[in-house]
Design a protein around this motif. Structure first.
Motif, PDB file in Angstrom:
ATOM      1  N   ILE A  59      -0.383  -6.052 -11.265  1.00  0.00           N
ATOM      2  CA  ILE A  59      -0.203  -6.872 -10.054  1.00  0.00           C
ATOM      3  C   ILE A  59       0.543  -6.063  -8.987  1.00  0.00           C
ATOM      4  O   ILE A  59       0.160  -6.057  -7.803  1.00  0.00           O
ATOM      5  CB  ILE A  59       0.564  -8.171 -10.399  1.00  0.00           C
ATOM      6  N   ALA A  60       1.595  -5.363  -9.402  1.00  0.00           N
ATOM      7  CA  ALA A  60       2.375  -4.563  -8.446  1.00  0.00           C
ATOM      8  C   ALA A  60       1.481  -3.510  -7.782  1.00  0.00           C
ATOM      9  O   ALA A  60       1.547  -3.289  -6.562  1.00  0.00           O
ATOM     10  CB  ALA A  60       3.554  -3.893  -9.157  1.00  0.00           C
ATOM     11  N   ALA A  61       0.628  -2.873  -8.582  1.00  0.00           N
ATOM     12  CA  ALA A  61      -0.249  -1.834  -8.033  1.00  0.00           C
ATOM     13  C   ALA A  61      -1.277  -2.443  -7.072  1.00  0.00           C
ATOM     14  O   ALA A  61      -1.603  -1.846  -6.036  1.00  0.00           O
ATOM     15  CB  ALA A  61      -0.942  -1.098  -9.164  1.00  0.00           C
ATOM     16  N   ALA A  62      -1.777  -3.644  -7.400  1.00  0.00           N
ATOM     17  CA  ALA A  62      -2.749  -4.300  -6.511  1.00  0.00           C
ATOM     18  C   ALA A  62      -2.105  -4.603  -5.150  1.00  0.00           C
ATOM     19  O   ALA A  62      -2.679  -4.309  -4.093  1.00  0.00           O
ATOM     20  CB  ALA A  62      -3.271  -5.583  -7.162  1.00  0.00           C
ATOM     21  N   PHE A  63      -0.903  -5.156  -5.178  1.00  0.00           N
ATOM     22  CA  PHE A  63      -0.201  -5.410  -3.905  1.00  0.00           C
ATOM     23  C   PHE A  63       0.075  -4.078  -3.198  1.00  0.00           C
ATOM     24  O   PHE A  63      -0.033  -3.980  -1.966  1.00  0.00           O
ATOM     25  CB  PHE A  63       1.122  -6.154  -4.151  1.00  0.00           C
ATOM     26  N   GLY A  64       0.419  -3.054  -3.991  1.00  0.00           N
ATOM     27  CA  GLY A  64       0.703  -1.733  -3.413  1.00  0.00           C
ATOM     28  C   GLY A  64      -0.518  -1.165  -2.702  1.00  0.00           C
ATOM     29  O   GLY A  64      -0.402  -0.578  -1.616  1.00  0.00           O
ATOM     30  N   LEU A  65      -1.699  -1.374  -3.301  1.00  0.00           N
ATOM     31  CA  LEU A  65      -2.912  -0.824  -2.678  1.00  0.00           C
ATOM     32  C   LEU A  65      -3.255  -1.599  -1.408  1.00  0.00           C
ATOM     33  O   LEU A  65      -3.702  -1.012  -0.414  1.00  0.00           O
ATOM     34  CB  LEU A  65      -4.078  -0.839  -3.673  1.00  0.00           C
ATOM     35  N   TYR A  66      -3.019  -2.898  -1.429  1.00  0.00           N
ATOM     36  CA  TYR A  66      -3.252  -3.679  -0.212  1.00  0.00           C
ATOM     37  C   TYR A  66      -2.317  -3.188   0.907  1.00  0.00           C
ATOM     38  O   TYR A  66      -2.760  -2.966   2.047  1.00  0.00           O
ATOM     39  CB  TYR A  66      -3.031  -5.173  -0.483  1.00  0.00           C
ATOM     40  N   LEU A  67      -1.046  -2.988   0.590  1.00  0.00           N
ATOM     41  CA  LEU A  67      -0.096  -2.526   1.611  1.00  0.00           C
ATOM     42  C   LEU A  67      -0.502  -1.138   2.124  1.00  0.00           C
ATOM     43  O   LEU A  67      -0.400  -0.844   3.322  1.00  0.00           O
ATOM     44  CB  LEU A  67       1.336  -2.502   1.058  1.00  0.00           C
ATOM     45  N   MET A  81     -12.182   4.658   3.189  1.00  0.00           N
ATOM     46  CA  MET A  81     -12.387   4.615   1.732  1.00  0.00           C
ATOM     47  C   MET A  81     -11.790   5.840   1.049  1.00  0.00           C
ATOM     48  O   MET A  81     -11.230   5.737  -0.050  1.00  0.00           O
ATOM     49  CB  MET A  81     -13.892   4.514   1.406  1.00  0.00           C
ATOM     50  N   ALA A  82     -11.885   6.996   1.695  1.00  0.00           N
ATOM     51  CA  ALA A  82     -11.326   8.213   1.088  1.00  0.00           C
ATOM     52  C   ALA A  82      -9.814   8.079   0.955  1.00  0.00           C
ATOM     53  O   ALA A  82      -9.231   8.417  -0.086  1.00  0.00           O
ATOM     54  CB  ALA A  82     -11.687   9.428   1.934  1.00  0.00           C
ATOM     55  N   ARG A  83      -9.180   7.534   1.984  1.00  0.00           N
ATOM     56  CA  ARG A  83      -7.717   7.406   1.931  1.00  0.00           C
ATOM     57  C   ARG A  83      -7.288   6.310   0.947  1.00  0.00           C
ATOM     58  O   ARG A  83      -6.275   6.412   0.258  1.00  0.00           O
ATOM     59  CB  ARG A  83      -7.163   7.188   3.342  1.00  0.00           C
ATOM     60  N   LEU A  84      -8.088   5.250   0.895  1.00  0.00           N
ATOM     61  CA  LEU A  84      -7.795   4.172  -0.057  1.00  0.00           C
ATOM     62  C   LEU A  84      -7.899   4.712  -1.498  1.00  0.00           C
ATOM     63  O   LEU A  84      -7.051   4.422  -2.354  1.00  0.00           O
ATOM     64  CB  LEU A  84      -8.776   3.011   0.144  1.00  0.00           C
ATOM     65  N   HIS A  85      -8.937   5.511  -1.738  1.00  0.00           N
ATOM     66  CA  HIS A  85      -9.153   6.062  -3.081  1.00  0.00           C
ATOM     67  C   HIS A  85      -7.984   6.968  -3.478  1.00  0.00           C
ATOM     68  O   HIS A  85      -7.513   6.923  -4.626  1.00  0.00           O
ATOM     69  CB  HIS A  85     -10.468   6.848  -3.114  1.00  0.00           C
ATOM     70  N   LYS A  86      -7.505   7.741  -2.507  1.00  0.00           N
ATOM     71  CA  LYS A  86      -6.372   8.638  -2.798  1.00  0.00           C
ATOM     72  C   LYS A  86      -5.133   7.819  -3.188  1.00  0.00           C
ATOM     73  O   LYS A  86      -4.448   8.130  -4.165  1.00  0.00           O
ATOM     74  CB  LYS A  86      -6.072   9.479  -1.546  1.00  0.00           C
ATOM     75  N   LYS A  88      -5.133   4.853  -4.419  1.00  0.00           N
ATOM     76  CA  LYS A  88      -5.414   4.223  -5.715  1.00  0.00           C
ATOM     77  C   LYS A  88      -5.121   5.193  -6.862  1.00  0.00           C
ATOM     78  O   LYS A  88      -4.447   4.849  -7.839  1.00  0.00           O
ATOM     79  CB  LYS A  88      -6.893   3.800  -5.755  1.00  0.00           C
ATOM     80  N   GLU A  89      -5.628   6.426  -6.738  1.00  0.00           N
ATOM     81  CA  GLU A  89      -5.415   7.416  -7.809  1.00  0.00           C
ATOM     82  C   GLU A  89      -3.930   7.720  -7.985  1.00  0.00           C
ATOM     83  O   GLU A  89      -3.444   7.918  -9.094  1.00  0.00           O
ATOM     84  CB  GLU A  89      -6.185   8.712  -7.495  1.00  0.00           C
ATOM     85  N   TYR A  90      -3.228   7.752  -6.872  1.00  0.00           N
ATOM     86  CA  TYR A  90      -1.791   8.055  -6.917  1.00  0.00           C
ATOM     87  C   TYR A  90      -1.038   6.949  -7.670  1.00  0.00           C
ATOM     88  O   TYR A  90      -0.233   7.208  -8.566  1.00  0.00           O
ATOM     89  CB  TYR A  90      -1.287   8.194  -5.484  1.00  0.00           C
ATOM     90  N   LEU A  91      -1.332   5.695  -7.345  1.00  0.00           N
ATOM     91  CA  LEU A  91      -0.683   4.574  -8.044  1.00  0.00           C
ATOM     92  C   LEU A  91      -1.077   4.574  -9.518  1.00  0.00           C
ATOM     93  O   LEU A  91      -0.250   4.342 -10.402  1.00  0.00           O
ATOM     94  CB  LEU A  91      -1.083   3.243  -7.395  1.00  0.00           C
ATOM     95  N   ASN A  92      -2.336   4.887  -9.778  1.00  0.00           N
ATOM     96  CA  ASN A  92      -2.840   4.867 -11.149  1.00  0.00           C
ATOM     97  C   ASN A  92      -2.190   5.942 -12.023  1.00  0.00           C
ATOM     98  O   ASN A  92      -2.157   5.820 -13.244  1.00  0.00           O
ATOM     99  CB  ASN A  92      -4.365   5.062 -11.124  1.00  0.00           C
ATOM    100  N   SER A  93      -1.653   6.976 -11.386  1.00  0.00           N
ATOM    101  CA  SER A  93      -1.053   8.074 -12.163  1.00  0.00           C
ATOM    102  C   SER A  93       0.373   7.741 -12.609  1.00  0.00           C
ATOM    103  O   SER A  93       1.017   8.537 -13.277  1.00  0.00           O
ATOM    104  CB  SER A  93      -1.030   9.358 -11.328  1.00  0.00           C
ATOM    105  N   SER A  94       0.873   6.546 -12.270  1.00  0.00           N
ATOM    106  CA  SER A  94       2.276   6.241 -12.588  1.00  0.00           C
ATOM    107  C   SER A  94       2.498   6.064 -14.091  1.00  0.00           C
ATOM    108  O   SER A  94       3.510   6.499 -14.631  1.00  0.00           O
ATOM    109  CB  SER A  94       2.746   4.992 -11.829  1.00  0.00           C
ATOM    110  N   ARG A  95       1.571   5.420 -14.771  1.00  0.00           N
ATOM    111  CA  ARG A  95       1.694   5.244 -16.227  1.00  0.00           C
ATOM    112  C   ARG A  95       0.287   5.244 -16.822  1.00  0.00           C
ATOM    113  O   ARG A  95      -0.607   4.601 -16.270  1.00  0.00           O
ATOM    114  CB  ARG A  95       2.404   3.916 -16.575  1.00  0.00           C
ATOM    115  N   PRO A  96       0.086   5.909 -17.976  1.00  0.00           N
ATOM    116  CA  PRO A  96      -1.292   6.061 -18.479  1.00  0.00           C
ATOM    117  C   PRO A  96      -1.785   4.997 -19.459  1.00  0.00           C
ATOM    118  O   PRO A  96      -2.984   4.854 -19.654  1.00  0.00           O
ATOM    119  CB  PRO A  96      -1.231   7.415 -19.195  1.00  0.00           C
ATOM    120  N   THR A  97      -0.880   4.252 -20.118  1.00  0.00           N
ATOM    121  CA  THR A  97      -1.330   3.519 -21.304  1.00  0.00           C
ATOM    122  C   THR A  97      -1.881   2.122 -21.006  1.00  0.00           C
ATOM    123  O   THR A  97      -2.958   1.764 -21.493  1.00  0.00           O
ATOM    124  CB  THR A  97      -0.189   3.459 -22.354  1.00  0.00           C
ATOM    125  N   ALA A  98      -1.163   1.330 -20.231  1.00  0.00           N
ATOM    126  CA  ALA A  98      -1.616  -0.052 -19.992  1.00  0.00           C
ATOM    127  C   ALA A  98      -2.882  -0.057 -19.135  1.00  0.00           C
ATOM    128  O   ALA A  98      -2.889   0.468 -18.025  1.00  0.00           O
ATOM    129  CB  ALA A  98      -0.513  -0.857 -19.313  1.00  0.00           C
TER     130      ALA A  98
END
Ligand code: MRU
Length: 353
Positions: A59-67, A81-86, A88-98
């Motif tokens: 949820i935090a990452a979803a709000f983060g991507l909207y912001l 879209m290119a900047r949004l994807h970047k 997204k990948e950056y937020l996604n790299s915060s933790r790998p398991t969940a």
């Protein structure tokens, strides 16, 4: 009554253009809310566990991507879209398991990808709505998990839990603790044993705190006491959360969970994994495919101690999660019902659209 359960774990402050989280590293001693405005701050908060628990980080990452989307200044769709994807990948790299993290971020990106005829402000509005939907659906899913979980226990039962899979790990209610909170709403009483959950003490700091706030008979035990508590006959069921469940039912959760499952099997106590369908990853066949986060040595050697408790230079192994083999799991309690073995069949049915 103002207690920890009256606070939102994670929310969007639309007037302030920020993500609002409870700083979980300060609990239970201080209740502090943080306003996070940019992707760097949000990624760091997820990595340092200021916000934690599989659904809550999604949820935090979803709000983060909207912001992040709101701050992209361009009229050009491809550039947007290119900047949004970047981001997204950056937020996604915060933790790998969940899996909830990538699940929520992919869901957000797909919303922006589906309709390129819309203007950028219209896409940003769709992202706002999607992030809010991700949170409100999580609350609904947790409540349903609570309902299904309640069918497995009786008033007065003893439940053992590991880590924190409660309200503090989700938008509301939690997963493993949802049946307890729901039961409380209905005047039921349970005795809950919380493993302290070394090394980061999510059980000691968070589960005890939220259960006591709900008036639950709560007992804190060190992780190595679970066997004795089970032997005493005090545990009717084990309820734990999950960070990723594979198609065969192998369930990844906080380090130490698989040991609890082995003990439960020995003592003949049913071991249940509770999680939303957003935590089930049908793309992986077994738990062997799950990436286990490794964390810093100091969490084991010095954190929480007033001084270092291990010799300088000692080698440390600090995996944050482990995988409980499906054979040890009596049921996987989801928002869409309880999956029972064989999980390859039951999870497939539950995950049908
Ligand atoms: O490292 P954490 O505190 O994020 O680990 C949390 C857990 O392992 C929870 O049990 C899991 O995320 C499920 S939360 C509903």
């Amino acid at each position: 009554m103002n207690n920890i359960l009256t606070y939102e774990t994670v929310s969007l402050d639309e007037k302030d253009n920020s993500l609002l989280i409870l700083d979980q590293t300060r609990l239970p001693n201080e209740i502090i809310t943080l306003h996070l405005r940019d992707t760097d701050e949000i990624r760091q908060a997820i990595y340092t566990l200021q916000v934690r628990g599989a659904p809550a980080i999604g949820i935090a990452a979803a709000f983060g991507l909207y912001l992040a989307a709101k701050n992209i200044r361009t009229d050009d769709y491809s550039e947007f879209m290119a900047r949004l994807h970047k981001a997204k990948e950056y937020l996604n790299s915060s933790r790998p398991t969940a899996v909830n993290l990538s699940w929520a971020l992919n869901r957000m990106e797909n919303i922006a990808l589906t309709d390129n005829s819309k203007s950028i402000p219209e896409i940003v509005e769709l992202l706002r709505r999607e992030s809010i939907a991700i949170k409100s659906e999580d609350t609904q899913m947790c409540r349903k998990i609570g309902e299904w979980g309640l069918t497995l226990i009786h008033d007065g039962d003893g439940i053992l839990t590991h880590c924190n899979a409660g309200q503090l790990a989700t938008s509301k209610y939690g997963t493993a603790l949802a049946p307890i909170h729901l039961g409380r709403e209905r005047g039921m009483n349970f005795r809950v044993f919380c493993d302290e959950t070394r090394p980061l003490l999510q059980g000691a700091r968070l589960s005890t705190f939220e259960l006591m706030a709900d008036g639950v008979d709560t007992t804190l035990i060190c992780d190595n006491m679970a066997s004795q508590v089970m032997k005493n006959g005090w545990v009717n069921a084990v309820f734990v959360g999950c960070d990723r469940v594979a198609a065969n039912g192998d369930a990844c959760n906080k380090i130490g969970t698989s040991g609890v499952a082995i003990l439960a099997k020995y003592y003949g106590i049913p071991f249940y994994v509770l999680g939303p369908t957003s935590t089930i990853d049908m793309s992986i066949a077994s738990g062997n495919d799950i990436v286990i986060e490794q964390r810093e040595e100091k969490e084991v050697t010095e954190m929480w101690y007033s001084r270092r408790m291990a010799p300088e230079g000692v080698k440390v192994y600090n995996p944050a999660f482990d995988v409980t083999p499906h054979e040890l799991i009596a049921g996987i309690v989801t928002d869409k019902g309880i999956a029972r073995p064989p999980y390859t069949e039951s999870l497939k049915r539950i995950m049908l659209p």
